[in-house]
Write a protein that holds these residues in place. Structure first.
Motif, PDB file in Angstrom:
ATOM      1  N   LEU A   1      -5.825  -0.077  -3.079  1.00 36.62           N
ATOM      2  CA  LEU A   1      -4.898  -1.068  -2.548  1.00 36.62           C
ATOM      3  C   LEU A   1      -4.092  -1.669  -3.687  1.00 36.62           C
ATOM      4  O   LEU A   1      -4.653  -2.172  -4.658  1.00 36.62           O
ATOM      5  CB  LEU A   1      -5.657  -2.173  -1.806  1.00 36.62           C
ATOM      6  N   GLU A   2      -2.777  -1.607  -3.540  1.00 32.90           N
ATOM      7  CA  GLU A   2      -1.876  -2.076  -4.589  1.00 32.90           C
ATOM      8  C   GLU A   2      -1.421  -3.500  -4.293  1.00 32.90           C
ATOM      9  O   GLU A   2      -0.959  -3.804  -3.187  1.00 32.90           O
ATOM     10  CB  GLU A   2      -0.659  -1.164  -4.695  1.00 32.90           C
ATOM     11  N   TYR A   3      -1.568  -4.369  -5.287  1.00 31.12           N
ATOM     12  CA  TYR A   3      -1.163  -5.769  -5.133  1.00 31.12           C
ATOM     13  C   TYR A   3      -0.082  -6.076  -6.158  1.00 31.12           C
ATOM     14  O   TYR A   3      -0.231  -5.740  -7.344  1.00 31.12           O
ATOM     15  CB  TYR A   3      -2.358  -6.692  -5.348  1.00 31.12           C
ATOM     16  N   ASN A  20      -0.111  -5.023 -10.243  1.00 33.73           N
ATOM     17  CA  ASN A  20       0.101  -3.574 -10.276  1.00 33.73           C
ATOM     18  C   ASN A  20       0.636  -3.080 -11.612  1.00 33.73           C
ATOM     19  O   ASN A  20       0.832  -1.872 -11.795  1.00 33.73           O
ATOM     20  CB  ASN A  20       1.004  -3.118  -9.126  1.00 33.73           C
ATOM     21  N   SER A  54      -2.571   3.038 -11.975  1.00 36.44           N
ATOM     22  CA  SER A  54      -2.426   3.089 -10.525  1.00 36.44           C
ATOM     23  C   SER A  54      -1.904   1.780  -9.949  1.00 36.44           C
ATOM     24  O   SER A  54      -1.268   1.770  -8.898  1.00 36.44           O
ATOM     25  CB  SER A  54      -3.769   3.424  -9.868  1.00 36.44           C
ATOM     26  N   LEU A  67       0.848  -1.193   0.000  1.00 32.18           N
ATOM     27  CA  LEU A  67       0.000   0.000   0.000  1.00 32.18           C
ATOM     28  C   LEU A  67       0.875   1.231   0.000  1.00 32.18           C
ATOM     29  O   LEU A  67       1.977   1.199   0.521  1.00 32.18           O
ATOM     30  CB  LEU A  67      -0.910   0.000   1.233  1.00 32.18           C
ATOM     31  N   LYS A  81      -3.873  -0.489  -8.793  1.00 32.22           N
ATOM     32  CA  LYS A  81      -4.625  -0.668  -7.554  1.00 32.22           C
ATOM     33  C   LYS A  81      -6.075  -1.076  -7.779  1.00 32.22           C
ATOM     34  O   LYS A  81      -6.611  -0.967  -8.878  1.00 32.22           O
ATOM     35  CB  LYS A  81      -4.577   0.630  -6.753  1.00 32.22           C
TER      36      LYS A  81
END
Length: 551
Positions: A506-508, A527, A532, A14, A534
């Motif tokens: 939320l970034e994965y 990502n 983004s 994140l 996210k």
């Protein structure tokens, strides 16, 4: 679960932690900087409804944390009413769950056949239907955009090679040839599809009449069929008929489903792909003249059972406003086929001029004839502080290589024409290799953000409800969250809200499935699928909005 081992090595990253004070309490953005080692809770069938409201920490489900936001951030607050324009198919404005969410033009006197507010639209009390005419006819099937390109340029380019075309027409010729290839491929598929559903109808009828010698058609249930199967095990013809009829029941191939399928398959050939079909006959306008404005009606009482997409989108958006913060302006421009650029442009301007703060456009097409009209309308919305949210599409394409429209990208460069446009991909339920919804388009140049797109519960025409999937759902959810931010922080600009939505997600970083024709097992870090990188998160977005609005 299969992906448990995968999850043990998956890291959730994140962006920086941000805190703010609200109602004398401190809230911080969701911070996920640990390794998930526990199984995610599988969704029970009864819990599927509004799964997208759930929270990744509390529920281990990749929702948007909407319940968490209302339970903490918004619990003692009341937002201002916000208007979202839905540019789509017609909306069933009489649906019991939507009727109190429909925008009312207080400056227009209904049914007096006068343009009371002098906005160019007579009796537009709730919005406008650009597909309708005064006699009650409504366009339900229209051309694909590549069909329109062939109609327009066949006389100029048909049967020619690039060497026979003037140099100044070479780019247009390339576009024409791409349109011709797309049309040829689609027509081949359409003919096969029409043959397929004709055969399905025939097989269903034959199976039912074979079984009818033992069980009447209306009583042919799975239970009765299984019983009959065991009584006559050596009757091969009957056994085949029972097997087919059972499959028709299991997979929902009802008579209504088959007739609807046949209508669409036949209309695809006779209308969507037919260069001789006049898809503006109902409106009676010149679709190539942006100043020819006298068409359409305020009537949404059309065949919404067939044209059901707008009603589904409306339910998703209004459902985000748990405190009834959201009103909608229905603007009908979509039928089966592709939207006209003229209608897109005029609908955007109508929405802006009538107070919409968010415009949801859950449609896309692979070709465009009059991009300048749409670009000008997008800029007009930006000038008036209106955010436009568009779906990325459901072809499982990398849009870095296969661009679609509308878009905020300039034709000849990667430069964005405005800063008020978001293109949304669809995400799944669990944090695994299927986090990208299987059919969702993606691309780091074109797609801005992902949002839930797996089985989103919503309104259906005729006071019914059901589930809807795809990037249309993701765009609608994003529109709802954008409206919430406008509702509680009305001082923010469209550009600020766009970047709040992108930056607060939320970034994965784990690998997800992105198969291609060449590599069926191809994966990509999540990502890297959007600008983004996210997934939308309402809780984080509201925290960031609060912080920015105070500065």
């Amino acid at each position: 679960m299969k992906f448990q081992k995968f999850l043990r090595t998956a890291f959730l990253v994140l962006v920086i932690l941000l805190a703010f004070s609200c109602e004398k309490k401190k809230y911080s953005r969701i911070q996920l900087s640990y390794t998930i080692s526990n199984k995610q809770k599988p969704l029970e069938k009864d819990n599927l409804k509004n799964w997208h409201f759930k929270d990744v920490i509390i529920d281990t489900i990749s929702g948007i944390s909407l319940n968490r936001a209302y339970d903490s951030l918004l619990i003692h607050k009341r937002g201002k009413e916000v208007v979202v324009a839905i540019i789509d198919m017609a909306v069933d404005v009489t649906h019991k769950e939507l009727e109190n969410h429909i925008w009312v033009n207080i400056d227009e006197i209904p049914n007096n056949t006068k343009d009371d507010d002098d906005n160019g639209y007579i009796d537009d009390v709730n919005g406008w239907n650009f597909l309708n005419n005064k006699t009650g006819e409504n366009n339900e099937f229209v051309n694909y955009e590549y069909t329109r390109i062939l109609k327009k340029y066949n006389s100029k380019f048909q049967n020619k090679t690039i060497n026979e075309v003037r140099s100044e027409d070479s780019l247009l010729f390339v576009k024409y040839k791409r349109a011709l290839e797309a049309h040829t491929n689609r027509l081949k598929y359409a003919k096969e599809d029409s043959t397929y559903i004709t055969n399905v109808s025939k097989w269903k009828s034959e199976a039912e009449h074979t079984v009818e010698k033992f069980i009447t058609i209306e009583k042919q249930t799975l239970e009765r069929l299984d019983s009959l199967k065991n009584i006559y095990p050596k009757n091969d013809k009957l056994q085949t008929a029972i097997h087919r009829k059972s499959n028709f029941i299991k997979y929902g191939f009802t008579d209504d489903y088959i007739e609807d399928y046949k209508l669409k398959a036949e209309s695809r050939i006779s209308k969507l792909l037919n260069t001789n079909f006049d898809d503006r006959k109902v409106q009676g306008d010149d679709s190539e003249d942006i100043n020819d404005l006298e068409y359409g009606t305020p009537n949404f009482n059309v065949n919404t059972s067939l044209l059901d997409h707008g009603t589904k989108i409306a339910g998703i958006i209004t459902n985000i406003g748990l405190n009834k913060e959201i009103k909608i302006i229905p603007l009908a421009i979509s039928a089966y086929g592709d939207e006209h650029d003229k209608d897109i442009s005029l609908a955007i301007r109508y929405a802006v001029n009538n107070g919409a703060k968010v415009i949801n456009m859950s449609f896309y097409k692979t070709f465009i004839l009059n991009k300048k009209w749409v670009d000008d309308a997008i800029r007009y919305a930006e000038k008036n502080n209106v955010l436009i949210i568009n779906c990325a599409g459901n072809d499982d394409f990398n849009l870095n290589e296969n661009q679609n429209y509308p878009t905020d990208q300039d034709h000849n460069s990667s430069v964005e024409i405005s800063d008020n446009f978001l293109k949304i991909g669809a995400s799944g339920v669990y944090l695994d290799e299927k986090l990208k919804y299987s059919s969702s388009n993606y691309g780091k140049k074109e797609v801005d953000l992902f949002a839930p797109g797996y089985k989103v519960y919503t309104t259906y025409p005729n006071n019914e409800n059901g589930y809807m999937g795809g990037t249309s759902s993701g765009a609608a959810i994003t529109s709802g969250v954008a409206a919430l931010i406008y509702s509680y922080y009305p001082n923010l600009t469209a550009s600020q809200i766009k970047h709040i939505l992108m930056d607060s997600g939320l970034e994965y970083t784990f690998e997800v499935s992105t198969p291609t024709k060449e590599d069926k097992n191809k994966t990509t870090p999540f990502n890297q699928l959007s600008k983004s990188g996210k997934v939308l998160n309402a809780y984080n977005a509201l925290i960031m909005a609060d912080s920015i609005s105070r500065n």
